[in-house]
Enzyme design. Structure first.
Site, mmCIF file in Angstrom:
data_model
loop_
_atom_site.group_PDB
_atom_site.id
_atom_site.type_symbol
_atom_site.label_atom_id
_atom_site.label_comp_id
_atom_site.label_asym_id
_atom_site.label_seq_id
_atom_site.Cartn_x
_atom_site.Cartn_y
_atom_site.Cartn_z
ATOM 1 N N TYR A 535 0.783 -1.241 -0.021
ATOM 2 C CA TYR A 535 0.052 -0.132 0.004
ATOM 3 C C TYR A 535 0.825 1.402 -0.081
ATOM 4 C CZ TYR A 535 -3.944 -2.991 0.829
ATOM 5 O OH TYR A 535 -4.754 -3.840 0.834
ATOM 6 N N LEU A 536 2.071 1.315 0.418
ATOM 7 C CA LEU A 536 3.038 2.244 0.401
ATOM 8 C C LEU A 536 3.869 2.408 -0.813
ATOM 9 C CD1 LEU A 536 3.938 2.030 4.049
ATOM 10 C CD2 LEU A 536 2.228 3.447 3.361
#
Length: 577
Positions: A535-536
């Site tokens: 997600y990053l």
């Protein structure tokens, strides 16, 4: 103009190729050739002196029953085997593998004694640990040989690494959280279960002797090499390209670019879903409130599942009335929504969130005349929601919000928590705290490691020992200063300098240990890896490392560095998500 090396140049090339191929019916490759998956070895029966005991009597099990019994024996000291759901699922599936005679004889798990088997496997583990350097080298060379043979494919004439070329061996399903299927038997995968994907003109992988593949296909619109359905949850499993492959890197890059585009549109989208809260049509109101939760709380959209198929897990669109409680006032805050449900992997999501008054009133409206088991958002589903989002911005789905909010949170937290004058350890603590804020937002929990208490005690012992050394060093410095004050010689001056350096060194070492302990304590039940991998935007971390002179190895391990090679190669220190 900035210089981009071959990694990024290749990524640009593959991105152009990918877009061109997508315009051509989604074609991902022209030629794909590989050896197929590598299967785990067949089960080896236990030695005759290792027995299974039932109700105090030794029993020789059939081969199939013995193999499943060994799965349980290997986990005997694990917390899972203390759980009633795990025990019940295991025993039911184990009995299906038994002969009729064994089923008549073995009918209670409480009378089963797996301790002899467990002891045998513990001894085998110790033997492996005690192997000589030469023995370990032989194993390493064999693994390297298998990787060279099965771990690479030819994609459009280029050698590409495969991610997971080994078929998972049989065992007992664990699941995360309190999964209702924990303990069930994960059956052995056979070639007859596997679909092979390769190009028509390539050499078809050979199935193991005496076996045949379920199917061989030539689908150039997908990038997986082999697939099968696992028996516990009925999920498709794939053998894929390694995350460091060019196609995977390009896909990652595109994913984060879509999330960055959302940054330019998000305020408009937020204004529109706030207007939806006042719409006369209930479906549109529900859509607006659902989007608010997906945006504000990073909730997963939620997909409908067939009843009984998997655990009773939900996301935003599949929330039921029983999953929320409304409080006009709680803890000194107005309009509080209390969430309590099982999310992905049966991880409990519990949160108390103050919301805007109009959201609160809409939720009251959605709950009117409904039973606890009724859907909260009964007019909408994930497909409808994603279709609406795609109209707002091409490529936008509910999942993109999760990536966007996770990356935005990391960027904001790093900007707030990090300063140039920090020590390396302080910078790493600030990074983990920023990552932890994301993990909490995304509800990435884990059970505390079994060795946590022991490792913390070891850390406390080290800190106490270091403190003692520092106290002694400070005392010696005090004495040295006294002596120098009296004598004032070159020798006493140098002694003071030496003692001062020793005190400074020990203070730094003590501070480093204390920071490590704080970091470990704060990470006890939070899983940092999931958000970091999925997600990053890795460019945030790479830019932060370059800006604050933190070695990238402190943030990403070797596998992660390979996966994010494109980001490491292209990112400058001034990058902001």
């Amino acid at each position: 103009m900035k210089h981009f090396s071959n990694v990024f140049a290749n990524l640009i090339y593959h991105s152009v190729t990918f877009k061109r191929n997508n315009a051509n019916n989604g074609k991902k490759w022209s030629t794909l050739e590989h050896k197929g998956p590598f299967f785990p070895p067949e089960y080896e029966p236990l030695p005759s002196n290792v027995c299974f005991v039932y109700n105090g009597k030794s029993i020789k099990l059939s081969l199939a029953a013995e193999e499943v019994a060994t799965f349980y024996a290997k986990m005997l000291d694990h917390e899972y085997t203390t759980k009633s759901v795990f025990q019940e699922n295991f025993f039911n599936d184990w009995r299906e593998e038994m002969t009729e005679e064994e089923r008549e004889q073995i009918n209670k798990l409480s009378k089963c004694d797996f301790s002899h088997m467990a002891k045998y496997f513990l001894e085998k583990t110790e033997e492996k640990k005690a192997m000589t350097k030469e023995q370990k080298q032989v194993l390493k060379e064999e693994n390297n040989r298998l990787t060279e043979e099965y771990g690479f494919c030819l994609l459009d004439g280029h050698k590409e690494k495969i991610g997971n070329f080994r078929v998972e061996p049989p065992g007992l399903f664990r699941g995360r959280g309190e999964h209702p299927k924990m303990g069930k038997l994960k059956k052995r995968i056979l070639p007859e279960d596997i679909t092979i994907n390769c190009s028509k003109d390539s050499k078809i992988p050979e199935a193991p002797k005496g076996h045949r593949w379920r199917k061989v296909q030539h689908d150039d619109t997908v990038t997986w090499l082999a697939s099968w359905v696992e028996n516990v949850q009925g999920n498709l499993k794939y053998i894929m390209l390694n995350p460091s492959s060019k196609l995977k890197g390009e896909k990652d890059w595109q994913k984060y670019e879509v999330a960055r585009k959302l940054k330019l549109k998000v305020e408009t989208i937020r204004r529109l879903y706030r207007e939806d809260w006042k719409n006369r049509e209930m479906k549109i109101r529900q859509r607006g409130v659902a989007l608010y939760f997906i945006d504000k709380l990073a909730l997963r959209a939620g997909n409908e599942k067939e009843e009984g198929e998997t655990a009773d897990t939900v996301g935003c669109c599949s929330l039921r009335v029983e999953h929320i409680t409304l409080h006009e006032e709680k803890g000194g805050q107005e309009f509080v929504v209390e969430f309590d449900f099982l999310g992905k992997d049966s991880i409990r999501y519990y949160n108390e969130v103050p919301v805007e008054s109009r959201v609160f009133r809409n939720l009251k409206l959605f709950m009117e005349n409904k039973d606890p088991e009724d859907d909260l958002f009964d007019r909408i589903n994930t497909i409808y929601l994603n279709k609406h989002l795609n109209q707002s911005m091409p490529g936008l789905t509910a999942k993109v919000f999760r990536t966007f909010n996770a990356s935005t949170t990391l960027q904001d937290q790093l900007n707030k928590l990090t300063t140039a004058d920090m020590t390396l350890e302080e910078k790493l603590l600030s990074y983990n705290r920023a990552n932890r804020a994301v993990a909490i937002l995304c509800n990435h929990q884990r059970a505390a490691p079994k060795t946590f208490e022991k490792s913390m005690q070891n850390m406390l012992d080290k800190i106490a020992q270091k403190q003692q050394q520092l106290d002694v060093a400070k005392m010696e410095l005090k004495e040295a200063k006294k002596e120098h004050k009296k004598a004032g010689t070159e020798r006493t001056r140098k002694l003071v300098e030496k003692k001062e350096a020793a005190v400074k060194r020990l203070e730094e070492q003590l501070k480093k240990l204390q920071l490590q302990m704080t970091d470990r304590e704060e990470n006890k039940v939070i899983a940092l890896g999931t958000s970091k991998l999925n997600y990053l935007d890795p460019r945030i971390s790479v830019a932060w490392c370059k800006k604050f002179n933190v070695p990238i190895e402190k943030i990403y391990n070797k596998t992660q560095r390979d996966k994010f090679a494109w980001a490491i190669d292209m990112t400058e220190e001034d990058f902001q998500f």
